[in-house]
Design a protein around this motif. Structure first.
Motif, PDB file in Angstrom:
ATOM      1  N   ALA A 240     -76.458 -85.862 -14.769  1.00  0.00           N
ATOM      2  CA  ALA A 240     -76.692 -86.937 -14.626  1.00  0.00           C
ATOM      3  C   ALA A 240     -74.798 -87.208 -13.986  1.00  0.00           C
ATOM      4  O   ALA A 240     -75.382 -88.122 -12.358  1.00  0.00           O
ATOM      5  CB  ALA A 240     -76.395 -87.663 -16.051  1.00  0.00           C
ATOM      6  N   ARG A 241     -74.101 -86.903 -13.887  1.00  0.00           N
ATOM      7  CA  ARG A 241     -73.155 -86.020 -13.259  1.00  0.00           C
ATOM      8  C   ARG A 241     -73.597 -85.155 -12.092  1.00  0.00           C
ATOM      9  O   ARG A 241     -72.466 -86.063 -10.782  1.00  0.00           O
ATOM     10  CB  ARG A 241     -71.913 -85.701 -14.024  1.00  0.00           C
ATOM     11  N   ARG A 242     -74.423 -84.621 -12.392  1.00  0.00           N
ATOM     12  CA  ARG A 242     -74.259 -83.966 -10.439  1.00  0.00           C
ATOM     13  C   ARG A 242     -75.273 -85.191  -9.402  1.00  0.00           C
ATOM     14  O   ARG A 242     -75.102 -85.593  -8.462  1.00  0.00           O
ATOM     15  CB  ARG A 242     -75.033 -82.808  -9.945  1.00  0.00           C
ATOM     16  N   ALA A 243     -75.925 -85.961 -10.171  1.00  0.00           N
ATOM     17  CA  ALA A 243     -76.884 -87.433  -9.753  1.00  0.00           C
ATOM     18  C   ALA A 243     -76.258 -87.918  -9.508  1.00  0.00           C
ATOM     19  O   ALA A 243     -76.242 -88.504  -7.932  1.00  0.00           O
ATOM     20  CB  ALA A 243     -78.493 -87.253 -10.837  1.00  0.00           C
ATOM     21  N   ALA A 244     -75.872 -88.247 -10.121  1.00  0.00           N
ATOM     22  CA  ALA A 244     -74.042 -89.236  -9.821  1.00  0.00           C
ATOM     23  C   ALA A 244     -73.842 -89.524  -8.808  1.00  0.00           C
ATOM     24  O   ALA A 244     -73.313 -89.784  -7.555  1.00  0.00           O
ATOM     25  CB  ALA A 244     -73.278 -89.990 -11.236  1.00  0.00           C
TER      26      ALA A 244
END
Length: 260
Positions: A240-244
């Motif tokens: 999720a952090r990479r996508a954010a």
């Protein structure tokens, strides 16, 4: 309003369960509490409840594709990882795995147990992940909203706190971590949210019932469940952090100052 009714309704359902003759190993009537709470909110604010429950049931839209579909598949595979990690922890510490054969519950056919567990899980998830999660998501990011729902979900299991503190801590860690997994997996999923969340919840409950002994009120297995859920949540958070980083969170974008 939702939380108050969920707590009171769960207590009332638990109190009447012995009189109904429904065995708790098949389904616990306390699971109806969140569904009753959603119904109460719907009576008072029907317009708002429709907005929050959008995507709960199968939709008429085209089939899910891309990232939401991949997350849905990964979500239903994650319980196997959590239960496997719990089983591994039990084997390393005790040298045995307390597997319960379905024959041990011969009075209750496996199909009945699975069906009842799914219905009970969906009764919970329509409140936690289909109503409260989208509600908090309007104010917070996905991880924060999911963690808050998980903490409330854990506190809602009031009898857990009659056990020793380490047991309760393991349980709260498990509910919070699993809620983060569910929240991140359902982010952007616009249909079948209830079935996906209920399916995940059911698989966890069945694993606890048949494969490990987390449901036996013993501290060590519950600590294993908490640690396993946290370990399973970490890849979801990292993804999720990479996508954010690639696409800013919609709340951040909405609240960013307008250039002058």
């Amino acid at each position: 309003m939702f939380l108050a009714v969920a707590f009171v309704a769960a207590g009332a359902c638990g109190a009447v369960q012995p009189a109904t003759g429904v065995p708790p190993e098949v389904v616990q009537l306390t699971q109806l509490g969140p569904a009753v709470a959603v119904a109460a909110v719907a009576l008072l604010w029907p317009g708002r409840i429709r907005e929050r429950l959008a995507g709960t049931l199968p939709g008429r839209a085209r089939a899910r594709t891309g990232a939401p579909a991949r997350r849905a598949v990964a979500l239903l595979l994650t319980p196997a990882l959590i239960i496997a990690l719990c089983a591994g922890g039990g084997l390393l510490t005790s040298g045995s795995l307390p597997v319960t054969s379905p024959r041990a519950l011969a009075a209750h056919p496996l199909a009945l147990v699975v069906t009842a567990q799914l219905l009970g899980a969906c009764a919970e998830e329509i409140g936690w992940r289909c109503y409260l999660q989208p509600l908090l998501r309007t104010r917070f990011g996905p991880v924060t909203a999911s963690a808050a729902v998980g903490l409330l979900w854990g506190l809602w299991h009031v009898p857990v706190f009659a056990q020793e503190p380490a047991y309760a801590a393991g349980f709260l860690l498990a509910t919070t971590a699993m809620s983060v997994i569910l929240g991140l997996a359902l982010e952007g999923v616009r249909s079948n949210r209830l079935l996906l969340a209920g399916g995940f919840h059911t698989l966890i409950n069945l694993g606890m019932l048949y494969v490990t002994d987390e449901s036996a009120a013993a501290t060590a297995p519950m600590l294993f469940l908490g640690a396993a859920a946290l370990a399973a949540a970490l890849p979801w958070i990292a993804t999720a952090r990479r996508a954010a980083g690639a696409a800013p969170d919609r709340i951040t974008v909405a609240t960013a100052p307008v250039p002058r």
